[in-house]
Design an enzyme around this catalytic site. Structure first.
Site, PDB file in Angstrom:
ATOM      1  N   LYS A  19       0.767  -1.875  -0.122  1.00 54.78           N
ATOM      2  CA  LYS A  19       0.359   0.216   0.116  1.00 54.78           C
ATOM      3  C   LYS A  19       1.354   1.082   0.081  1.00 54.78           C
ATOM      4  CE  LYS A  19       1.090   1.097   4.295  1.00 54.78           C
ATOM      5  NZ  LYS A  19       1.832   2.253   4.674  1.00 54.78           N
ATOM      6  N   ASP A 149      -2.459  -1.354  10.073  1.00 51.98           N
ATOM      7  CA  ASP A 149      -2.694  -1.572   9.012  1.00 51.98           C
ATOM      8  C   ASP A 149      -2.814  -2.230   8.154  1.00 51.98           C
ATOM      9  OD1 ASP A 149      -1.361   0.969   8.149  1.00 51.98           O
ATOM     10  OD2 ASP A 149       0.718   0.114   7.793  1.00 51.98           O
TER      11      ASP A 149
END
Length: 309
Positions: A19, A149
């Site tokens: 990401k 995350d």
């Protein structure tokens, strides 16, 4: 006596992406010591890790191998912690051998470890069968215990084709986001030969916030997106590219600031650090400029990846 998970499974090979944080504002510190965030996650299929899962020997639980990274083959590895947390939550275990082929740089702000954890967690849940599997709320709650995350990558696994989401709380409260402004742009990821500790970055931010008596001074993205305001790309402005960590990471790691400045000078419409670093990324409208910039970093033995969004 422990219980084996009921559903039989075959060997699996999981491809795990990473990401970027297109926006990351640290809003403060919660009572539990975690930091309150507002962040825009953006999923990238590359670079990617590979996780191979095979049946293990009866009674051995998890065996973990990380070719090239023997220091990761410990009970503190996030994959080992994922296995133990899920097993404890469900009261059931698989005997499995997991081989992690690590390609996402570590300490790079790309969430590689979190992505690996989410992939294994989702796989374990699929194999658990109706009797032992967790519903989505329980799965996300467990993911948040592993890292801020991890819930985003669980979301990506569940919502195939999704690319982005706003994260709040510690990052676990997700709202789907449609990011069309980046379509057709060229993304250049630059991986400096240094890693930044997330724990250190948060501690440094806390010290700076205390010194300033207010975090408001950090939330001024106009001076961090581009060195020349008139050159800013309107789409980048609309996305409010910003990262609170730059305020503490750049003074400590001057080479990272220099890379960001160099990306802007070489034609990037916008540039930013992802997460707590150390990856920098530039967004280019022009393919030739993006390729020239990438070639320049490669000539200096700085790893980078160029891809079209």
């Amino acid at each position: 006596m422990r219980k084996a998970l009921s559903q039989a499974f075959q060997a699996a090979r999981l491809t795990v992406g990473c990401k970027l944080n297109l926006h990351l504002t640290i809003a403060g510190v919660l009572d539990n010591g975690y930091h309150s965030l507002k962040t825009l996650f953006y999923y990238l299929p590359a670079p990617s890790d590979i996780i191979e899962i095979e049946p293990g020997e009866p009674g051995e639980g998890l065996r973990l191998f990380c070719p090239g990274f023997p220091e990761l083959e410990t009970k503190d590895n996030i994959l080992a912690r994922t296995y133990e947390l899920f097993s404890a939550q469900c009261g059931a275990r698989h005997d499995i051998t997991v081989t992690l082929h690590k390609n996402i740089p570590m300490g790079a702000g790309l969430g590689g470890g979190s992505a690996d954890a989410a992939a294994l967690l989702a796989w374990l849940n699929r194999c658990a069968g109706n009797e032992n599997s967790l519903d989505n709320e329980a799965l996300v709650s467990l993911a948040a215990r592993l890292g801020a995350d991890v819930p985003f990558f669980v979301y990506i696994d569940k919502n195939k084709g999704a690319k982005a989401a706003w994260g709040q709380g510690i990052g676990e409260k997700l709202t789907p986001a449609e990011i069309t402004e980046l379509t057709g742009l060229y993304l250049l990821l630059v991986f400096p030969p240094v890693g930044v500790s997330t724990a250190w970055a948060y501690a440094a931010w806390d010290k700076l916030a205390l010194k300033q008596q207010s975090s408001d001074a950090f939330f001024a993205p106009e001076h961090l997106t581009s060195a020349e305001p008139e050159d800013k790309y309107p789409h980048a402005q609309a996305l409010r590219l910003y990262n609170s960590f730059e305020a503490v990471v750049f003074p400590e790691y001057a080479e990272l600031r220099h890379i960001k400045e160099r990306l802007l000078r070489s034609g990037a419409a916008a540039a930013l650090m992802s997460g707590s670093g150390s990856t920098l990324f530039g967004l280019f409208r022009n393919q030739d400029k993006a390729q020239e910039s990438a070639a320049g970093f490669q000539r200096e033995n700085c790893n980078c990846i160029l891809q079209r969004l």
